[in-house]
Motif scaffolding. Structure first.
Motif, short mmCIF file in Angstrom:
data_model
loop_
_atom_site.label_atom_id
_atom_site.label_comp_id
_atom_site.label_asym_id
_atom_site.label_seq_id
_atom_site.Cartn_x
_atom_site.Cartn_y
_atom_site.Cartn_z
N LEU A 142 -5.35 -15.59 -8.35
CA LEU A 142 -5.87 -14.23 -8.49
C LEU A 142 -6.42 -13.67 -7.18
O LEU A 142 -7.01 -12.58 -7.20
N ASP A 143 -6.26 -14.38 -6.10
CA ASP A 143 -6.74 -13.88 -4.82
C ASP A 143 -6.07 -12.54 -4.49
O ASP A 143 -4.85 -12.38 -4.68
N SER A 144 -6.86 -11.59 -4.02
CA SER A 144 -6.34 -10.23 -3.81
C SER A 144 -5.34 -10.13 -2.67
O SER A 144 -4.54 -9.19 -2.62
N THR A 145 -5.36 -11.09 -1.75
CA THR A 145 -4.46 -11.01 -0.58
C THR A 145 -3.34 -12.05 -0.62
O THR A 145 -2.20 -11.76 -0.25
N THR A 146 -3.65 -13.27 -1.03
CA THR A 146 -2.65 -14.34 -1.00
C THR A 146 -2.26 -14.84 -2.38
O THR A 146 -1.45 -15.77 -2.48
N GLY A 147 -2.83 -14.27 -3.44
CA GLY A 147 -2.55 -14.75 -4.78
C GLY A 147 -1.16 -14.37 -5.27
O GLY A 147 -0.65 -13.29 -4.96
N ILE A 148 -0.58 -15.25 -6.08
CA ILE A 148 0.77 -15.01 -6.59
C ILE A 148 0.79 -13.93 -7.66
O ILE A 148 1.83 -13.28 -7.87
N ILE A 149 -0.34 -13.71 -8.34
CA ILE A 149 -0.37 -12.69 -9.39
C ILE A 149 -0.13 -11.30 -8.78
O ILE A 149 0.71 -10.53 -9.26
N ASN A 150 -0.86 -10.98 -7.73
CA ASN A 150 -0.64 -9.69 -7.07
C ASN A 150 0.73 -9.62 -6.42
O ASN A 150 1.34 -8.53 -6.35
N TYR A 151 1.23 -10.75 -5.96
CA TYR A 151 2.57 -10.77 -5.36
C TYR A 151 3.63 -10.39 -6.40
O TYR A 151 4.55 -9.60 -6.12
N LEU A 152 3.52 -10.94 -7.61
CA LEU A 152 4.47 -10.61 -8.66
C LEU A 152 4.30 -9.17 -9.15
O LEU A 152 5.28 -8.49 -9.46
N LEU A 153 3.04 -8.72 -9.23
CA LEU A 153 2.81 -7.33 -9.65
C LEU A 153 3.36 -6.34 -8.63
O LEU A 153 3.70 -5.21 -8.97
N GLY A 154 3.46 -6.78 -7.37
CA GLY A 154 3.99 -5.90 -6.34
C GLY A 154 5.44 -5.52 -6.59
O GLY A 154 5.89 -4.43 -6.22
N PHE A 155 6.21 -6.41 -7.24
CA PHE A 155 7.59 -6.09 -7.57
C PHE A 155 7.68 -4.96 -8.59
O PHE A 155 8.72 -4.28 -8.68
N LEU A 156 6.62 -4.80 -9.38
CA LEU A 156 6.59 -3.74 -10.39
C LEU A 156 5.96 -2.46 -9.85
O LEU A 156 5.77 -1.50 -10.60
N GLY A 157 5.61 -2.47 -8.58
CA GLY A 157 5.00 -1.29 -7.99
C GLY A 157 3.52 -1.16 -8.24
O GLY A 157 2.92 -0.11 -7.99
N VAL A 158 2.89 -2.23 -8.73
CA VAL A 158 1.45 -2.21 -9.00
C VAL A 158 0.70 -2.55 -7.71
O VAL A 158 1.01 -3.58 -7.08
N PRO A 159 -0.26 -1.75 -7.29
CA PRO A 159 -1.01 -2.06 -6.07
C PRO A 159 -1.87 -3.30 -6.24
O PRO A 159 -2.16 -3.74 -7.37
N SER A 160 -2.29 -3.87 -5.13
CA SER A 160 -3.10 -5.08 -5.16
C SER A 160 -4.41 -4.86 -5.92
O SER A 160 -5.09 -3.85 -5.74
N ILE A 161 -4.74 -5.81 -6.78
CA ILE A 161 -5.94 -5.71 -7.61
C ILE A 161 -6.95 -6.76 -7.15
O ILE A 161 -6.60 -7.93 -6.97
N THR A 162 -8.18 -6.34 -6.97
CA THR A 162 -9.25 -7.28 -6.59
C THR A 162 -9.81 -7.89 -7.87
O THR A 162 -10.85 -7.48 -8.39
N TRP A 163 -9.12 -8.90 -8.38
CA TRP A 163 -9.44 -9.47 -9.68
C TRP A 163 -10.86 -10.02 -9.75
O TRP A 163 -11.60 -9.73 -10.70
N LEU A 164 -11.25 -10.82 -8.79
CA LEU A 164 -12.52 -11.56 -8.87
C LEU A 164 -13.64 -10.94 -8.05
O LEU A 164 -14.78 -11.42 -8.13
N SER A 165 -13.36 -9.92 -7.28
CA SER A 165 -14.40 -9.30 -6.46
C SER A 165 -14.80 -7.92 -6.94
O SER A 165 -15.59 -7.25 -6.29
N SER A 166 -14.28 -7.49 -8.07
CA SER A 166 -14.64 -6.20 -8.64
C SER A 166 -15.32 -6.42 -9.99
O SER A 166 -14.81 -7.16 -10.84
N PRO A 167 -16.47 -5.79 -10.23
CA PRO A 167 -17.14 -5.95 -11.53
C PRO A 167 -16.29 -5.48 -12.71
O PRO A 167 -16.49 -5.95 -13.83
N LYS A 168 -15.34 -4.60 -12.47
CA LYS A 168 -14.53 -4.06 -13.57
C LYS A 168 -13.46 -5.05 -14.02
O LYS A 168 -13.04 -5.00 -15.18
#
Length: 307
Positions: A142-168
């Motif tokens: 879930l790392d916002s820069t090197t995590g595989i979750i954001n990498y896979l979401l990038g193929f769907l056009g989803v911008p990088s998400i700060t999963w663990l550093s955002s209160p939301k």
């Protein structure tokens, strides 16, 4: 002439001999001694310590008796209220998701065929992993820069998400990881309960023309209710005790967005060195969890009587 006894002879009552009782207690004694040393004595010492003020970081600190002051302090502790709300939210949402997903998967895997057994074996992998390993794995994913979750979401056009550093999103991430890890356990228990259902009732309902939805609502759910109650009880109490995964992933952050009660109690005792207040929090935690468990057990007994 003696009259014959027309009634049936009462069933013989089996009584344990004194030797059997002695053997039973001999087998139980080592376990009782072990639990007394490892569980009961620390709990009693925590109860004793909860009436004192003791700072562990002070050299030659002597416990100072303060009575109920540690317990009264809880009512004016905003951080305790926040951690309680977070824990309750985490427990309710995660257990609800685990029960819903686990029941659906149990119905799909409730089969003795080879493919179901293979899928069940693979499905158990998250459950047998250590919580610290699970937390570390998902923190990297879930790392916002090197995590595989954001990498896979990038193929769907989803911008990088700060999963663990955002209160939301931090609480959402923690809940999803907990669901991923413990849905297999719920699935196995529910599948065992489904296999134990009497087939006659289901066949009779099918012959009478009941639909699958009616069979599930009117027969399967009521007969599964005691099992589901036990599952909810165990998972709810276990969700309140969550510590390892959350500690590794967020350590209660960002801020206090994922601060759970076990983590808060840990910080009071081993970060702020307030042993008395930490002990009082632990005692109240144990009492509340005991009352919750008793409530679930009574609910299960009523459901079994209705069945």
């Amino acid at each position: 002439m003696m009259k014959k006894n027309k009634g049936k002879n009462p069933a013989p009552v089996m009584h344990k001999s004194k030797g059997d009782k002695f053997a039973s207690w001999m087998f139980l004694t080592p376990t009782m001694i072990f639990l007394g040393i490892t569980a009961l004595l620390p709990l009693l010492y925590s109860l004793y310590l909860s009436f004192f003020r003791l700072k562990l970081n002070l050299p030659n600190a002597v416990p100072e008796f303060v009575g109920l002051q540690n317990y009264i302090k809880m009512f004016s502790d905003p951080a305790l209220l926040t951690s309680t709300k977070n824990t309750l939210f985490f427990a309710v949402i995660s257990v609800a998701l685990e029960l819903a997903i686990g029941m659906l998967l149990a119905m799909a895997l409730c089969s003795d065929k080879m493919w179901a057994r293979i899928c069940t074996s693979i499905f158990l992998i998250p459950m047998i992993m250590a919580p610290v390993a699970v937390g570390t794995l998902w923190r990297m994913m879930l790392d916002s820069t090197t995590g595989i979750i954001n990498y896979l979401l990038g193929f769907l056009g989803v911008p990088s998400i700060t999963w663990l550093s955002s209160p939301k999103t931090a609480m959402l991430a923690v809940i999803l990881v907990n669901v991923w890890q413990l849905v297999p356990w719920v699935t196995i228990i529910c599948a065992a309960g489904l296999k134990a259902l009497p087939g006659d009732c289901l066949e009779a309902a099918t012959v009478d023309g009941a639909t699958n939805g009616q069979i599930f609502r009117k027969i399967v759910l009521p007969m599964m209710s005691p099992v589901l109650t036990v599952v909810v009880m165990l998972r709810f109490v276990d969700a309140f005790k969550v510590f390892d995964t959350v500690y590794v992933m967020t350590n209660g952050g960002p801020g206090s967005a994922t601060e759970m009660l076990p983590n808060y109690i840990y910080k009071q005792g081993l970060k702020f060195f307030d042993a008395g207040y930490s002990a009082s929090l632990a005692i109240i935690f144990v009492v509340v969890m005991t009352l919750v468990t008793m409530g679930f057990l009574k609910l299960r007994d009523r459901m079994e009587e209705n069945i």
